[in-house]
Design a protein around this motif. Sequence first.
Motif, PDB file in Angstrom:
ATOM      1  N   ALA A  10       0.862  -1.201   0.000  1.00 27.29           N
ATOM      2  CA  ALA A  10       0.000   0.000   0.000  1.00 27.29           C
ATOM      3  C   ALA A  10       0.893   1.245   0.000  1.00 27.29           C
ATOM      4  N   LYS A  11       1.195   1.759   1.179  1.00 28.85           N
ATOM      5  CA  LYS A  11       2.045   2.941   1.274  1.00 28.85           C
ATOM      6  C   LYS A  11       3.440   2.654   0.718  1.00 28.85           C
ATOM      7  N   ASN A  12       3.963   3.638  -0.042  1.00 18.12           N
ATOM      8  CA  ASN A  12       5.305   3.580  -0.617  1.00 18.12           C
ATOM      9  C   ASN A  12       5.440   2.643  -1.806  1.00 18.12           C
TER      10      ASN A  12
ATOM     11  N   LEU B 148       7.427  20.661  -5.801  1.00 24.97           N
ATOM     12  CA  LEU B 148       6.308  20.703  -4.854  1.00 24.97           C
ATOM     13  C   LEU B 148       5.272  19.633  -5.172  1.00 24.97           C
ATOM     14  N   GLU B 149       5.085  19.348  -6.451  1.00 20.91           N
ATOM     15  CA  GLU B 149       4.146  18.296  -6.845  1.00 20.91           C
ATOM     16  C   GLU B 149       4.670  16.927  -6.404  1.00 20.91           C
ATOM     17  N   SER B 150       5.971  16.734  -6.496  1.00 23.41           N
ATOM     18  CA  SER B 150       6.583  15.502  -5.997  1.00 23.41           C
ATOM     19  C   SER B 150       6.381  15.367  -4.495  1.00 23.41           C
ATOM     20  N   GLU B 151       6.531  16.479  -3.789  1.00 16.03           N
ATOM     21  CA  GLU B 151       6.316  16.463  -2.338  1.00 16.03           C
ATOM     22  C   GLU B 151       4.853  16.166  -2.011  1.00 16.03           C
ATOM     23  N   ARG B 152       3.935  16.714  -2.807  1.00 14.93           N
ATOM     24  CA  ARG B 152       2.505  16.441  -2.572  1.00 14.93           C
ATOM     25  C   ARG B 152       2.188  14.950  -2.771  1.00 14.93           C
ATOM     26  N   ARG B 153       2.747  14.353  -3.821  1.00 15.53           N
ATOM     27  CA  ARG B 153       2.532  12.916  -4.067  1.00 15.53           C
ATOM     28  C   ARG B 153       3.068  12.081  -2.906  1.00 15.53           C
ATOM     29  N   LEU B 154       4.230  12.519  -2.369  1.00 13.40           N
ATOM     30  CA  LEU B 154       4.813  11.786  -1.248  1.00 13.40           C
ATOM     31  C   LEU B 154       3.940  11.912  -0.003  1.00 13.40           C
ATOM     32  N   LYS B 155       3.421  13.108   0.252  1.00 12.69           N
ATOM     33  CA  LYS B 155       2.556  13.305   1.424  1.00 12.69           C
ATOM     34  C   LYS B 155       1.254  12.519   1.282  1.00 12.69           C
ATOM     35  N   TRP B 156       0.762  12.366   0.053  1.00 16.37           N
ATOM     36  CA  TRP B 156      -0.482  11.608  -0.152  1.00 16.37           C
ATOM     37  C   TRP B 156      -0.304  10.151   0.247  1.00 16.37           C
ATOM     38  N   GLN B 157       0.901   9.636   0.151  1.00 18.09           N
ATOM     39  CA  GLN B 157       1.173   8.249   0.542  1.00 18.09           C
ATOM     40  C   GLN B 157       0.898   8.005   2.026  1.00 18.09           C
TER      41      GLN B 157
ATOM     42  N   LEU C 123      -2.308   6.235   3.106  1.00 15.13           N
ATOM     43  CA  LEU C 123      -2.427   4.792   2.893  1.00 15.13           C
ATOM     44  C   LEU C 123      -1.880   4.028   4.087  1.00 15.13           C
ATOM     45  N   PRO C 124      -2.441   2.852   4.387  1.00 12.39           N
ATOM     46  CA  PRO C 124      -1.886   2.032   5.466  1.00 12.39           C
ATOM     47  C   PRO C 124      -0.528   1.465   5.063  1.00 12.39           C
ATOM     48  N   LYS C 125       0.324   1.336   6.024  1.00 14.84           N
ATOM     49  CA  LYS C 125       1.632   0.728   5.759  1.00 14.84           C
ATOM     50  C   LYS C 125       1.480  -0.782   5.858  1.00 14.84           C
ATOM     51  N   LEU C 126       1.497  -1.437   4.738  1.00 12.40           N
ATOM     52  CA  LEU C 126       1.312  -2.884   4.664  1.00 12.40           C
ATOM     53  C   LEU C 126       2.472  -3.470   3.877  1.00 12.40           C
ATOM     54  N   ASP C 127       3.415  -4.075   4.595  1.00 11.76           N
ATOM     55  CA  ASP C 127       4.621  -4.612   3.973  1.00 11.76           C
ATOM     56  C   ASP C 127       4.638  -6.131   4.081  1.00 11.76           C
ATOM     57  N   PHE C 128       4.930  -6.779   2.970  1.00  5.37           N
ATOM     58  CA  PHE C 128       5.036  -8.232   2.926  1.00  5.37           C
ATOM     59  C   PHE C 128       6.495  -8.611   2.739  1.00  5.37           C
TER      60      PHE C 128
ATOM     61  N   GLY D 161       6.410 -12.639   6.540  1.00  6.68           N
ATOM     62  CA  GLY D 161       5.795 -11.760   7.523  1.00  6.68           C
ATOM     63  C   GLY D 161       4.928 -10.722   6.834  1.00  6.68           C
ATOM     64  N   LEU D 162       3.907 -10.284   7.498  1.00  6.82           N
ATOM     65  CA  LEU D 162       3.004  -9.259   6.989  1.00  6.82           C
ATOM     66  C   LEU D 162       2.816  -8.222   8.084  1.00  6.82           C
ATOM     67  N   LYS D 163       3.239  -6.994   7.822  1.00  9.54           N
ATOM     68  CA  LYS D 163       3.204  -5.955   8.844  1.00  9.54           C
ATOM     69  C   LYS D 163       2.232  -4.860   8.432  1.00  9.54           C
ATOM     70  N   LEU D 164       1.342  -4.494   9.338  1.00  4.11           N
ATOM     71  CA  LEU D 164       0.315  -3.492   9.063  1.00  4.11           C
ATOM     72  C   LEU D 164       0.371  -2.380  10.099  1.00  4.11           C
ATOM     73  N   GLU D 165       0.381  -1.118   9.613  1.00  2.00           N
ATOM     74  CA  GLU D 165       0.322   0.062  10.486  1.00  2.00           C
ATOM     75  C   GLU D 165      -0.679   1.043   9.909  1.00  2.00           C
ATOM     76  N   ILE D 166      -1.642   1.487  10.753  1.00  2.00           N
ATOM     77  CA  ILE D 166      -2.654   2.448  10.306  1.00  2.00           C
ATOM     78  C   ILE D 166      -2.782   3.552  11.351  1.00  2.00           C
ATOM     79  N   PRO D 167      -2.351   4.796  11.044  1.00  2.00           N
ATOM     80  CA  PRO D 167      -2.583   5.911  11.972  1.00  2.00           C
ATOM     81  C   PRO D 167      -4.091   6.126  12.150  1.00  2.00           C
ATOM     82  N   VAL D 168      -4.526   6.221  13.386  1.00  2.00           N
ATOM     83  CA  VAL D 168      -5.967   6.256  13.651  1.00  2.00           C
ATOM     84  C   VAL D 168      -6.585   7.576  13.177  1.00  2.00           C
ATOM     85  N   PHE D 169      -6.029   8.688  13.577  1.00  2.00           N
ATOM     86  CA  PHE D 169      -6.641   9.977  13.249  1.00  2.00           C
ATOM     87  C   PHE D 169      -6.046  10.617  11.973  1.00  2.00           C
TER      88      PHE D 169
END
Length: 467
Positions: free
Chosen positions: A131-133, A302-311, A314-319, A344-352
């Motif tokens: 997902a993220k990255n 700045l558009e590159s920075e915006r795309r990075l911030k949009w990531q 997304l939840p951090k889901l790494d396999f 391994g499957l790692k999931l991180e989701i910021p709540v707020f």
Amino acid sequence: MRKQNKLLLILILFVFQYGKAQDSLMISAKEFLAVVKNYHPMALKYQLQNKIAQSEITKARGNFDPVLGGKLGEKNIGGVQYYRQKNIELGIPTWYGIDLTAGYQYLDGEKLNSSETKGGLYSMGITVPLAKNFLYDKRRAILDQAKFALKMTEAEQTVLTNELLLEAENTYWEWVQSFEIYQLQTKAVSINKNRLNLIQKTFEYGERAAIDIVEAESQLQNFELQKKEAYLNFIKNTQQLQLFLWKENREIYEISQPVYPADHLSDHTAYSDFEFLLQEIKTKETGHHWSVQYYDQKHLILESERRLKWQSFLPKLDFTYNFFNKENYQADYLPLFDHNFQYGLKLEIPVFQREAKASYQMAKMKIEQNKLDTEFKKREITTKIETYKNEIFNYHTQMNLSQNNLVNYQKLLTAEETKYSNGESSLFLINSRENKMIEAQEKFISIKTKFLKSFNKLKWMNENFSL
């Protein structure tokens, strides 16, 4: 070729041309600008800035360099060997955020954890962001921004270099103006010395009154004062010119002998070429100006920075998957999830997601700010072009009027001198006519200089447009 160019510039700087006197030098505008462009500290600084930006790209590419690591360790207490290990690992980051690993581990000892594998063990692994990255990550953003920053820096340095050359060229023509005014005053002093000598002789013959000598001396003294003032102004402008003269070793060029301009105001091609320049600049679009392209590249950053911030939304889901093979055992890859594997499957989701929301909004607002800066810069460029065009037209008209005015003053002075020789006028009227003519000549020189400075502004503005 580059070495030959440097030698040529050194010859230009130290030789120029031999002028009116044996111990004087003369320098043309072309030679002067060549020295400024190649040796002035600010020009060299701008070139170094571009090299720094190129190094930033190399630095960003370093985030994709493979990393080789190793580890060697042993633990022994009371003669008991707890463990002895040797590890070597190679990590390969890829463009799409996927990391590949390969390694070898040897582990031995009497107190190993039950989860550890004794002996030699080969491994190959992969980590995939689901997902993220996955579509965009910090490594790709840093490299993209470094590439955009290089183009941004090149655009900025082109404009700054041209501004430096504009300042240098206008300084040169101000120097020429002060020299021509000094020549004008020198000629006026010479004429009035001859006139005084003539009047003194005619007084001795009883043809002129004594008051005429006083009148002639007063006029001569006035022009001598003006000559001193003109010379002082010429020296000041020579010192200003010296600020742009540097040697190859980054030392300022000390002027140790008189230096004079090789070019004259009246010989400049601008008086006939300005219409071609006006036609050429009409074809240019403000979007192609290097200053606008600077903001275009900043927009991409700045558009590159915006795309990075949009990531960050997304939840951090790494396999992660690792395949193992013990030393001296036959490799058995398939099926992947049957044996000799680890995943391994790692999931991180910021709540707020407050940080993600704030960062994304800030990135969008910076883009809007840059758009406003771009529009303002376009308007500023258009206004400057129109201003320079109006100045050129106006000063060109003033030159014609001033030249006609100067011709008329010359005729009046000649006529007054003829009347004086016939006994129908006075020296006072001649001096009055002469003063007016000198003022008109200085005015004409001043207007020509203003015209050339406006022409140079438009010329270097035109140089700031990309092809």
